[in-house]
Write an enzyme that holds these catalytic residues in place. Structure first.
Site, PDB file in Angstrom:
ATOM      1  N   ASN A  72       1.026  -1.072   0.002  1.00 46.93           N
ATOM      2  CA  ASN A  72       0.124  -0.014   0.030  1.00 46.93           C
ATOM      3  C   ASN A  72       0.766   1.306   0.044  1.00 46.93           C
ATOM      4  O   ASN A  72       0.259   2.377  -0.602  1.00 46.93           O
ATOM      5  CB  ASN A  72      -0.958   0.110   1.397  1.00 46.93           C
ATOM      6  CG  ASN A  72      -0.213  -0.327   2.507  1.00 46.93           C
ATOM      7  OD1 ASN A  72       0.466  -1.174   2.769  1.00 46.93           O
ATOM      8  ND2 ASN A  72      -0.317   0.784   3.370  1.00 46.93           N
ATOM      9  N   HIS A  73       2.172   1.064   0.578  1.00 43.04           N
ATOM     10  CA  HIS A  73       2.750   2.509   0.446  1.00 43.04           C
ATOM     11  C   HIS A  73       3.710   2.593  -1.049  1.00 43.04           C
ATOM     12  O   HIS A  73       4.327   3.651  -0.878  1.00 43.04           O
ATOM     13  CB  HIS A  73       3.822   2.332   1.655  1.00 43.04           C
ATOM     14  CG  HIS A  73       3.497   2.340   2.988  1.00 43.04           C
ATOM     15  ND1 HIS A  73       2.286   3.513   3.180  1.00 43.04           N
ATOM     16  CD2 HIS A  73       3.221   1.663   3.991  1.00 43.04           C
ATOM     17  CE1 HIS A  73       2.100   3.749   4.443  1.00 43.04           C
ATOM     18  NE2 HIS A  73       2.438   2.317   5.011  1.00 43.04           N
ATOM     19  N   HIS A 164      -0.043  -8.955   0.399  1.00 41.31           N
ATOM     20  CA  HIS A 164      -0.013  -7.642   1.235  1.00 41.31           C
ATOM     21  C   HIS A 164      -1.369  -7.116   1.945  1.00 41.31           C
ATOM     22  O   HIS A 164      -2.138  -6.314   1.317  1.00 41.31           O
ATOM     23  CB  HIS A 164       0.962  -6.636   0.501  1.00 41.31           C
ATOM     24  CG  HIS A 164       1.352  -5.548   1.349  1.00 41.31           C
ATOM     25  ND1 HIS A 164       2.556  -5.605   1.934  1.00 41.31           N
ATOM     26  CD2 HIS A 164       0.881  -4.132   1.867  1.00 41.31           C
ATOM     27  CE1 HIS A 164       2.725  -4.652   2.586  1.00 41.31           C
ATOM     28  NE2 HIS A 164       1.907  -3.593   2.510  1.00 41.31           N
ATOM     29  N   HIS A 189       2.877  -6.855   5.440  1.00 33.70           N
ATOM     30  CA  HIS A 189       2.035  -5.566   5.830  1.00 33.70           C
ATOM     31  C   HIS A 189       1.802  -5.291   7.399  1.00 33.70           C
ATOM     32  O   HIS A 189       1.895  -3.982   7.889  1.00 33.70           O
ATOM     33  CB  HIS A 189       0.904  -5.272   5.114  1.00 33.70           C
ATOM     34  CG  HIS A 189      -0.181  -4.142   5.569  1.00 33.70           C
ATOM     35  ND1 HIS A 189       0.282  -3.091   5.315  1.00 33.70           N
ATOM     36  CD2 HIS A 189      -1.303  -4.007   6.136  1.00 33.70           C
ATOM     37  CE1 HIS A 189      -0.682  -2.034   5.791  1.00 33.70           C
ATOM     38  NE2 HIS A 189      -1.613  -2.766   6.508  1.00 33.70           N
TER      39      HIS A 189
HETATM   40 FE   FE2 Z   1       4.722  -2.441   5.472  1.00 29.29          FE
HETATM   41 FE   FE2 Z   2       1.732  -1.975   3.986  1.00 29.10          FE
END
Ligand code: FE2
Ligand code: FE2
Length: 273
Positions: A72-73, A164, A189
């Site tokens: 997500n990053h 993730h 994650h």
């Molecule tokens: Fe992470």
């Molecule tokens: Fe993450």
């Protein structure tokens, strides 16, 4: 004649400068001592705790990673996006939505790749969960399509999946949906290593979360002083990075390259001295 067994290391999210230092100081010796043939590491937090720069991707690849997955990053720092297109060993989740209209641009980068090393082929697929996360395309459908396609090849690759995701139930569901058809489904994650590593259906190594490669004395990577203050005040103070000893965490999976079945799984944590 292929090896009887290949050993694969799957490592969790590299976090910040301590994470990169841990990779550089611990990974080469670890890979050599354990006789690892192929190494996949999640790098979504490597650069300052958010995202992965081209320079840091090359640092991780230089010390033994064969593929770096994301999460997500990955898209949070726009400056890092070009690296996703330029480095084939750098992945982002595959289930970012597809273009809708003619002429719509696809998301930068790629969500999977097939890599050959020492005459063994490895397919690495990066997916992102949706529970308590953003509403991407369905990771189950994305996985099913690609896994069916790879498994129908004349000489199918060893399939490794980094899912993730925040939700343990989502990760177990994907693991069990693919059990027997891929060599590993690993979660990333949460940054907290789980103790549930096992082999599903005598074929698929599974763990809900690999854990973090980063600072030991931290709150999922961040400086505890900052994390406690944020929790108490509920103010989004800027994240601070701790300076302390780091750890390398993940699992080693032994796979028969002919049958592509996982034969053994071992959870690892190596601490910096
Ligand atoms: Fe992470
Ligand atoms: Fe993450």
């Amino acid at each position: 004649m292929k090896n009887e067994t290949v050993k694969i290391f799957l490592g969790g999210d590299v976090f910040g400068p301590v994470g990169i230092r841990s990779v550089e100081s611990l990974l080469p010796e670890f890979l050599s001592n354990e006789g690892i043939d192929f190494c996949v590491i999640n790098g979504e937090n490597a650069s300052g705790g958010i995202g992965l720069s081209e320079e840091d991707a090359h640092r991780i690849l230089a010390v033994g990673a064969d593929v770096i997955t994301g999460g997500n990053h990955t898209f949070e720092k726009r400056d890092y996006w070009p690296a996703l297109s330029e480095i084939p060993q750098m992945l982002r989740p595959a289930n970012f939505p597809e273009p809708v209209r003619n002429g719509d641009e696809p998301s930068p980068g790629r969500g999977y790749g097939v890599y050959e090393k020492n005459s063994v082929r490895y397919a690495v697929l990066n997916l992102q969960g949706r529970e308590f996360m953003t509403p991407l395309d369905c990771p189950f459908r994305t996985a099913e399509g690609l896994v069916s396609q790879w498994n129908s090849e004349e000489s199918p690759p060893i399939i490794l999946i980094d899912f993730h995701a925040e939700s343990p139930q989502e990760k177990e569901a994907l693991g069990l949906m693919l059990a027997g058809r891929v060599s590993a489904v690993v979660g990333t994650h949460t940054h907290v290593q789980t103790a549930d590593e096992r082999i599903l259906e005598d074929a698929t190594a599974y763990i809900t979360d690999l854990g973090m490669i980063g600072p030991v004395l931290s709150v999922i990577g961040a400086d505890p002083k900052f994390a406690i203050k944020r929790n108490i005040t509920q103010v989004l103070y800027r994240m601070e990075l701790p300076e302390c000893a780091g750890a390398l965490r993940g699992i080693i999976v032994s796979v028969n390259p002919e049958t592509r079945k996982a034969l053994a799984v071992k959870r690892v944590e190596v601490l910096e001295k």
